[in-house]
Design an enzyme around this catalytic site. Structure first.
Site, PDB file in Angstrom:
ATOM      1  N   ALA A   1     126.291  49.149 -29.738  1.00 55.81           N
ATOM      2  CA  ALA A   1     127.419  48.236 -29.574  1.00 55.81           C
ATOM      3  C   ALA A   1     127.354  47.540 -27.482  1.00 55.81           C
ATOM      4  CB  ALA A   1     128.742  49.428 -28.570  1.00 55.81           C
ATOM      5  N   GLY A   2     126.725  46.327 -27.526  1.00 55.08           N
ATOM      6  CA  GLY A   2     126.864  45.495 -26.400  1.00 55.08           C
ATOM      7  C   GLY A   2     127.909  45.277 -25.895  1.00 55.08           C
TER       8      GLY A   2
ATOM      9  N   ARG B   1     103.925  20.330   1.788  1.00 53.03           N
ATOM     10  CA  ARG B   1     103.110  19.449   0.656  1.00 53.03           C
ATOM     11  C   ARG B   1     102.763  18.543   0.764  1.00 53.03           C
ATOM     12  NH1 ARG B   1      98.460  19.991  -3.439  1.00 53.03           N
ATOM     13  NH2 ARG B   1      99.084  19.179  -4.844  1.00 53.03           N
TER      14      ARG B   1
ATOM     15  N   GLY C   1     105.472  22.303  -8.459  1.00 55.79           N
ATOM     16  CA  GLY C   1     103.936  21.225  -9.114  1.00 55.79           C
ATOM     17  C   GLY C   1     103.727  22.871 -10.383  1.00 55.79           C
TER      18      GLY C   1
ATOM     19  N   GLU D   1     126.126  42.741 -17.502  1.00 58.06           N
ATOM     20  CA  GLU D   1     127.282  43.495 -16.869  1.00 58.06           C
ATOM     21  C   GLU D   1     127.946  42.196 -17.391  1.00 58.06           C
ATOM     22  OE1 GLU D   1     129.227  44.475 -13.604  1.00 58.06           O
ATOM     23  OE2 GLU D   1     127.019  45.691 -12.895  1.00 58.06           O
TER      24      GLU D   1
END
Length: 384
Positions: A133-134, A271, A343, A367
């Site tokens: 029962a989800g 970077r 990356g 939920e």
């Protein structure tokens, strides 16, 4: 027009954000990688939130809580999630577990259980889902049978956040098998009640610092006054609860996404490739612009939904579902792009964005899956 404050957060809420961020930067973020790596509950983070009253900020003042409104609570969860998604489930699930009491519990029940949660003496979990029962929660089979002055509970609940760590559990069980959703009632069960036990923690993709376990009820006898609301009203209470707490999952998604965007922005400015910072390349700038735009759209929708939660607006069901769905989809996209911007480094555990990407995924699932959220929204639209 400087005094025009429409669509502007009140100063009190900005102050709360600053206070939570300070605590989280200093005492929660440093534990996040280790909690994920070891799949251990971050007790140091819980202690930090508890000592600053951010562990269950929604609990009303009359029960010893901070009395934070729904928007302030969402901001707390957002800021904790920016530092550590697992830790954000401390305030989020405390609200989820206690919301049925706030909505439907007797005054005696509220005083007995909200007070220790506010004091940081125990957390509260929410037991609705079962192995079979989800999304179809009304098909639960956990039973509660009246026996004199007690209810006797038998069954199993699955996917229970913070199970085993929490002291208290809101448990939904069938009291009238023939009535389907109208035959479900809600109860408070304590970890120490005889017959309560827990399964092994699930081995999960993300939010590893928040244990997720099955909870077993084997002839658990609880007194009659532990029922939340009237018999048969449990399912309605569960659904009303989710209307409010889907906003907190939206807030969690916002925080995860913000953390990923913040880190990615810093990285691309430092970077260098082809003799200049990666941030100078237009393709990277387009990615950042889309990430920021999606995040802010999600934030505005979430904050509007939080306002509706606080007021109890009649359209909260729609807005709660919309905020949760939109913000979690945005978080998945933003964290994925953050990994891309780093990356190869983004794919390693040396940097936090891969953790944030893994953590973001669950916000699309729990939920109520985002497919269920779209069903909820469609039904609300078609009702009008």
């Amino acid at each position: 027009m400087s005094d025009f404050d429409v669509y502007q957060l009140p100063e009190d809420h900005e102050t709360i954000r600053a206070a939570v961020r300070e605590v989280c930067d200093a005492r929660v973020a440093p534990n996040a990688a280790e909690a994920d790596e070891n799949a251990e509950f971050p007790k140091a983070s819980y202690d930090a939130l508890r000592s600053s009253d951010f562990h269950a900020p929604h609990i009303p003042v009359e029960y010893g809580g901070a009395g934070a409104d729904a928007l302030a609570t969402a901001i707390v969860i957002e800021e904790v999630a920016r530092a550590c998604a697992s830790s954000s489930l401390i305030p989020a699930v405390n609200k989820l577990g206690t919301m049925p009491l706030i909505l439907a519990g007797s005054e005696e029940l509220k005083r007995k259980y909200l007070t220790p949660v506010a004091a940081g003496e125990g957390m509260f979990s929410y037991c609705l889902s079962e192995p079979e029962a989800g999304s179809d929660a009304a098909s639960m089979t956990t039973r509660a049978v009246r026996d004199g002055d007690y209810w006797v509970l038998n069954g199993v609940k699955r996917w229970i956040t913070n199970a085993g760590v929490s002291e208290y559990y809101t448990v939904f069980a069938v009291t009238d098998p023939g009535a389907r959703s109208r035959g479900i009632s809600a109860f408070v069960v304590e970890k120490s009640d005889e017959g309560v036990s827990f399964g092994a923690p699930e081995k999960k993709l993300g939010i590893k610092g928040s244990p997720t376990c099955e909870v077993y009820f084997d002839n658990v006898r609880i007194p009659l006054d532990r029922m939340i609301g009237a018999e048969g009203t449990g399912f309605a209470t569960a659904m009303k609860t989710l209307d409010h707490t889907r906003v907190t999952i939206a807030a969690q998604a916002l925080g995860i996404a913000q953390g990923a965007l913040d880190f990615a922005k810093g990285y691309v400015k430092e970077r260098t490739q082809f003799g200049k910072p990666v941030a100078d390349f237009q393709g990277v700038q387009f990615m950042l612009a889309d990430m920021g735009m999606k995040l802010e759209a999600a934030r505005q929708l979430t904050y509007v939904a939080a306002g509706k939660s606080e007021r109890g607006d009649t359209d909260l069901t729609y807005f709660g579902a919309a905020a949760k769905c939109f913000a979690s989809d945005a978080a998945m996209e933003i964290t994925t792009d953050a990994v891309q911007l780093l990356g190869g480094y983004g794919y390693t555990r040396d940097y936090p964005v891969e953790r944030m990407m893994r953590d973001a995924k669950i916000t699309q699932i729990y939920e109520g899956t985002n497919q269920v959220q779209r069903i909820v929204m469609a039904r609300q639209l078609l009702k009008d």
